[in-house]
Design a protein around this motif. Structure first.
Motif, PDB file in Angstrom:
ATOM      1  N   MET A 145      22.350 -53.856  11.617  1.00  0.00           N
ATOM      2  CA  MET A 145      21.118 -54.599  11.874  1.00  0.00           C
ATOM      3  C   MET A 145      19.954 -53.625  11.997  1.00  0.00           C
ATOM      4  O   MET A 145      20.023 -52.642  12.759  1.00  0.00           O
ATOM      5  N   LEU A 146      18.887 -53.903  11.253  1.00  0.00           N
ATOM      6  CA  LEU A 146      17.656 -53.129  11.330  1.00  0.00           C
ATOM      7  C   LEU A 146      16.594 -53.981  12.023  1.00  0.00           C
ATOM      8  O   LEU A 146      16.433 -55.156  11.704  1.00  0.00           O
ATOM      9  N   PHE A 147      15.894 -53.379  12.968  1.00  0.00           N
ATOM     10  CA  PHE A 147      14.815 -54.072  13.677  1.00  0.00           C
ATOM     11  C   PHE A 147      13.531 -53.267  13.522  1.00  0.00           C
ATOM     12  O   PHE A 147      13.509 -52.074  13.835  1.00  0.00           O
ATOM     13  N   ASP A 148      12.475 -53.924  13.030  1.00  0.00           N
ATOM     14  CA  ASP A 148      11.195 -53.245  12.844  1.00  0.00           C
ATOM     15  C   ASP A 148      10.182 -53.802  13.840  1.00  0.00           C
ATOM     16  O   ASP A 148       9.572 -54.842  13.607  1.00  0.00           O
ATOM     17  N   VAL A 193      13.336 -49.755  15.313  1.00  0.00           N
ATOM     18  CA  VAL A 193      12.009 -49.171  15.526  1.00  0.00           C
ATOM     19  C   VAL A 193      11.348 -49.954  16.658  1.00  0.00           C
ATOM     20  O   VAL A 193      11.179 -51.176  16.557  1.00  0.00           O
ATOM     21  N   THR A 194      11.015 -49.264  17.733  1.00  0.00           N
ATOM     22  CA  THR A 194      10.410 -49.959  18.865  1.00  0.00           C
ATOM     23  C   THR A 194       9.628 -48.986  19.737  1.00  0.00           C
ATOM     24  O   THR A 194       9.875 -47.782  19.736  1.00  0.00           O
ATOM     25  N   SER A 204       8.621 -47.418  10.163  1.00  0.00           N
ATOM     26  CA  SER A 204       8.944 -48.634   9.419  1.00  0.00           C
ATOM     27  C   SER A 204       9.350 -48.311   7.985  1.00  0.00           C
ATOM     28  O   SER A 204      10.273 -48.920   7.435  1.00  0.00           O
ATOM     29  N   THR A 205       8.671 -47.351   7.379  1.00  0.00           N
ATOM     30  CA  THR A 205       9.021 -46.948   6.018  1.00  0.00           C
ATOM     31  C   THR A 205      10.455 -46.435   5.977  1.00  0.00           C
ATOM     32  O   THR A 205      11.213 -46.737   5.043  1.00  0.00           O
ATOM     33  N   LEU A 206      10.853 -45.694   7.006  1.00  0.00           N
ATOM     34  CA  LEU A 206      12.211 -45.167   7.072  1.00  0.00           C
ATOM     35  C   LEU A 206      13.242 -46.286   7.012  1.00  0.00           C
ATOM     36  O   LEU A 206      14.154 -46.257   6.177  1.00  0.00           O
ATOM     37  N   ILE A 207      13.101 -47.297   7.860  1.00  0.00           N
ATOM     38  CA  ILE A 207      14.150 -48.318   7.867  1.00  0.00           C
ATOM     39  C   ILE A 207      14.024 -49.249   6.662  1.00  0.00           C
ATOM     40  O   ILE A 207      15.022 -49.807   6.211  1.00  0.00           O
ATOM     41  N   ARG A 208      12.816 -49.386   6.113  1.00  0.00           N
ATOM     42  CA  ARG A 208      12.668 -50.207   4.902  1.00  0.00           C
ATOM     43  C   ARG A 208      13.338 -49.538   3.702  1.00  0.00           C
ATOM     44  O   ARG A 208      13.759 -50.226   2.765  1.00  0.00           O
TER      45      ARG A 208
END
Length: 249
Positions: free
Chosen positions: A166-169, A200-201, A49-53
């Motif tokens: 699009m980013l998905f967490d 992220v899934t 999550s930190t990566l995509i944030r």
């Protein structure tokens, strides 16, 4: 193919992130090309999550370079604002405004952030609500919808800004099991449309069906990157094998 077309739309080089004494991201190198679908997986606390944030500056990285669509993220707030217009994000929690209707939730950012005329914003919102298969919910309030419907609204709301990425967490982690599929089906549709996606899934069936590449993280590092078939059938690292053994039981 031109040189411009070959440039990655997202590039992280040597990215480090600390939370106090905790080293959350360690020397991250990752490139994502336009139209590519990348799934990020790994155990809890691995830095996913930190990566995509860091990609849309919800978290500021401490070292290295993050470049999104040619814009380097750093201390310039204008760069952050520019990126936020081009990068949509869907979170674990739906983050809808409970006092606004579904239509109002979807038009708020286009009207105020992008100066889109109200009528155009509403037309666009209705288009994307139809796209996520809930056009009839436009005049309801979030509390009147199921969790799966609320997450589909969150996806429509992000699409209303017409993002390039699009980013998905973990977009399905807060949902009951029967609602997971309806959200994943929408994400599969977006992937087939060619939307650049970083997701992220822990939904490995989705990863196998949709991803061009799977990124496996552990302890703040990228351990392995591979296409789905070799990732699942012949993982290269012990940590990947252990993780898959736990999650694919």
């Amino acid at each position: 193919m031109t040189n411009a077309a070959q440039q990655p739309i997202v590039r992280l080089r040597g990215v480090d992130k600390w939370f106090g004494d905790f080293h959350a991201l360690r020397n991250i190198d990752l490139e994502v090309r336009s139209g590519e679908r990348v799934v990020v997986c790994g155990p809890s606390g691995s830095g996913k999550s930190t990566l995509i944030r860091c990609i849309n500056a919800l978290e500021n990285h401490d070292d290295g370079d993050v470049v999104v669509d040619g814009v380097e993220l750093g201390s310039d707030p204008r760069a952050v604002e520019s990126i936020r217009r081009r990068v949509g994000m869907v979170f674990q929690s739906f983050n809808l405004f409970p006092h606004l209707t579904i239509l109002e939730n979807c038009t708020l950012a286009p009207i105020w952030a992008s100066r889109t005329p109200r009528a155009e914003a509403q037309e666009r919102a209705r288009h994307y609500l139809a796209r996520v298969r809930i056009p009839e919910q436009a005049d309801k309030y979030p509390g009147q919808l199921s969790g799966g419907q609320q997450q589909r609204v969150a996806i429509a709301r992000a699409l209303c800004m017409q993002p390039e990425i699009m980013l998905f967490d973990e977009p399905t982690s807060a949902l009951d099991a029967e609602m997971v599929k309806e959200v994943l089906d929408i994400m599969v549709d977006l992937a087939r449309d060619g939307m650049t996606m970083i997701c992220v899934t822990h939904e490995m069936g989705f990863a196998r069906e949709v991803a061009d590449r799977i990124v496996f993280m552990d302890a703040g590092q990228i351990v392995e990157i591979n296409a789905p078939e070799p990732f699942f059938s012949a993982p290269q690292h012990d940590r990947t094998r252990t993780f898959l053994g736990q999650i694919m039981h």
